[in-house]
Design a protein around this motif. Structure first.
Motif, PDB file in Angstrom:
ATOM      1  N   THR A 112      18.923   8.883  -4.215  1.00 53.33           N
ATOM      2  CA  THR A 112      18.091  10.094  -4.239  1.00 53.33           C
ATOM      3  C   THR A 112      16.777   9.846  -3.516  1.00 53.33           C
ATOM      4  N   ASP A 113      16.036  10.930  -3.291  1.00 51.30           N
ATOM      5  CA  ASP A 113      14.708  10.804  -2.673  1.00 51.30           C
ATOM      6  C   ASP A 113      13.784   9.954  -3.537  1.00 51.30           C
ATOM      7  N   ALA A 114      13.944  10.075  -4.851  1.00 50.74           N
ATOM      8  CA  ALA A 114      13.114   9.292  -5.760  1.00 50.74           C
ATOM      9  C   ALA A 114      13.376   7.795  -5.603  1.00 50.74           C
ATOM     10  N   GLU A 115      14.639   7.435  -5.391  1.00 50.38           N
ATOM     11  CA  GLU A 115      14.977   6.021  -5.197  1.00 50.38           C
ATOM     12  C   GLU A 115      14.429   5.508  -3.874  1.00 50.38           C
ATOM     13  N   ASP A 130      -0.162  -2.893  -3.703  1.00 47.61           N
ATOM     14  CA  ASP A 130      -1.143  -2.428  -4.689  1.00 47.61           C
ATOM     15  C   ASP A 130      -1.678  -1.057  -4.316  1.00 47.61           C
ATOM     16  N   GLN A 131      -1.904  -0.859  -3.015  1.00 49.73           N
ATOM     17  CA  GLN A 131      -2.454   0.407  -2.540  1.00 49.73           C
ATOM     18  C   GLN A 131      -1.461   1.551  -2.688  1.00 49.73           C
ATOM     19  N   LEU A 132      -0.195   1.289  -2.386  1.00 50.71           N
ATOM     20  CA  LEU A 132       0.808   2.357  -2.346  1.00 50.71           C
ATOM     21  C   LEU A 132       1.530   2.571  -3.674  1.00 50.71           C
ATOM     22  N   TYR A 133       1.646   1.515  -4.501  1.00 53.48           N
ATOM     23  CA  TYR A 133       2.438   1.629  -5.727  1.00 53.48           C
ATOM     24  C   TYR A 133       1.656   1.340  -7.000  1.00 53.48           C
ATOM     25  N   GLY A 134       0.518   0.686  -6.872  1.00 54.81           N
ATOM     26  CA  GLY A 134      -0.208   0.329  -8.085  1.00 54.81           C
ATOM     27  C   GLY A 134       0.593  -0.641  -8.924  1.00 54.81           C
ATOM     28  N   ALA A 193       3.454   0.217 -10.361  1.00 59.68           N
ATOM     29  CA  ALA A 193       4.853   0.657 -10.377  1.00 59.68           C
ATOM     30  C   ALA A 193       5.745  -0.336  -9.622  1.00 59.68           C
ATOM     31  N   ASP A 194       7.009  -0.366  -9.994  1.00 57.94           N
ATOM     32  CA  ASP A 194       7.966  -1.233  -9.316  1.00 57.94           C
ATOM     33  C   ASP A 194       8.299  -0.683  -7.936  1.00 57.94           C
ATOM     34  N   PHE A 195       8.646  -1.569  -7.022  1.00 58.95           N
ATOM     35  CA  PHE A 195       9.061  -1.169  -5.682  1.00 58.95           C
ATOM     36  C   PHE A 195      10.031  -2.201  -5.133  1.00 58.95           C
ATOM     37  N   GLY A 228       8.536 -12.251  -7.658  1.00 59.57           N
ATOM     38  CA  GLY A 228       9.269 -11.235  -8.394  1.00 59.57           C
ATOM     39  C   GLY A 228       9.431  -9.921  -7.633  1.00 59.57           C
ATOM     40  N   ILE A 229       9.597  -9.999  -6.316  1.00 60.77           N
ATOM     41  CA  ILE A 229       9.722  -8.791  -5.489  1.00 60.77           C
ATOM     42  C   ILE A 229      11.155  -8.665  -4.992  1.00 60.77           C
ATOM     43  N   PRO A 230      11.865  -7.626  -5.399  1.00 57.50           N
ATOM     44  CA  PRO A 230      13.238  -7.435  -4.895  1.00 57.50           C
ATOM     45  C   PRO A 230      13.224  -6.997  -3.433  1.00 57.50           C
TER      46      PRO A 230
END
Length: 334
Positions: A137-140, A225-229, A231-233, A256-258
């Motif tokens: 989805t767009d959210a993903e 940090d700037q784009l996601y704070g 939140a996971d990415f 820990g970054i996928p």
């Protein structure tokens, strides 16, 4: 009165009416006030239709199909080569006729699009990847940070805007584009997401695994940090040697970054490629004199990219994936 063109509109109407009633040509001629031969010619012309004017075609439908097959088989041949091969097949036609028929068939001579070469193994992997991601989805996709490097040069060769000039101004410096044998250039790393763009990194040396990990440490993490704070990415990168090195994979695991799995030779799947194109088009009228001025121009242009533009590009991911599936893994228009 021997010519049908001499008949008046009234006479033609009378002839048509009486002919439908089954009257003889002699009777019709007497009623219409013209010769019997004029009546005969008018009736025959109405029945058969007006003969086509112009020169008779010198090629048959079969000849035209042969021409179309020649062009389709090797579209990179020029008109002269195509004409030579066509006439060698027994067709008698001029080069002008060859060009005209090709145009009538819908062929146009254009600069070909340049796409990465994909072997069958790579195409299969692209197709498998696209099928695996087709339900995202767009959210993903908004959780993915896309990254890439791009090269910027002071001189863009023969590409760029045309110039409006008067006769005799061809050598006027105002109307000329400068070129050098080895134009100064810079390599830039950047990242984007649906929320916008991150900071740029100008690479000073050849990118190996160590250099790339410094870029990740000092530019990718601040961009996250700037784009996601908090939140996971998921991070996206291509399969360049520095990106796929074991030490780089270890760096991502330690932080820990996928990392998004990515097919080889697939810039058409990365929306940041289109973002680089937007930046370069906006810079086409700029005339930096050295590498530092070029960097300043790139920074200023990059800063004008809006989150809305990035969001629209990320939204194109489902369409890109559909295009790959329809192309069975081959390059797409993106």
């Amino acid at each position: 009165m021997g010519k049908t063109s001499d008949l008046t509109a009234v006479q033609k109407t009378i002839i048509d009416t009486l002919h439908k009633e089954g009257k003889t040509q002699k009777v019709i001629a007497k009623e219409a006030g013209c010769s019997q031969s004029s009546v005969s010619k008018h009736i025959n012309r109405q029945a058969k239709g007006r003969k086509k004017c112009g020169r008779k075609k010198c090629t048959s439908s079969r000849d035209n199909r042969t021409l179309q097959r020649i062009v389709t088989t090797n579209p990179f041949k020029n008109v002269g080569e195509i004409h030579k091969e066509w006439t060698a097949a027994g067709v008698s036609a001029s080069r002008t006729t060859t060009r005209r028929l090709m145009k009538d068939m819908g062929f146009r001579c254009r600069i070909p699009c340049v796409k990465p070469l994909l072997n069958m193994k790579q195409r299969k992997k692209r197709l498998t990847w696209a099928k695996d991601k087709k339900d995202w989805t767009d959210a993903e996709w908004s959780k993915v940070m896309f990254s890439d490097e791009s090269k910027f040069c002071i001189s863009f060769g023969n590409q760029g805007p045309r110039v409006w000039r008067k006769s005799g101004e061809a050598q006027n410096p105002r109307c000329m584009r400068s070129s050098v044998k080895f134009p100064p250039s810079v390599m830039v790393w950047g990242a984007m997401s649906s929320a916008g763009v991150g900071p740029l990194c100008f690479l000073r040396s050849r990118v190996n695994a160590a250099v790339y990990q410094e870029v990740l440490e000092h530019f990718m993490l601040p961009a996250a940090d700037q784009l996601y704070g908090d939140a996971d990415f998921t991070f996206q990168q291509d399969l360049a040697p520095a990106h796929s090195a074991k030490t780089t994979s270890t760096w991502f695991k330690d932080h820990g970054i996928p990392v998004l799995d990515w097919p080889a030779n697939s810039p058409d799947l990365n929306p940041i490629e289109n973002l680089w194109g937007i930046v370069k088009r906006r810079m086409q009228y700029a005339r930096p004199n050295n590498a530092e001025e070029l960097k300043t121009t790139i920074r200023a242009t990059w800063a004008l990219i809006t989150p809305e533009q990035c969001h629209r590009l990320i939204e194109s991911m489902p369409r890109r994936i559909t295009a790959v599936i329809e192309a069975k893994g081959a390059p797409t228009k993106y």
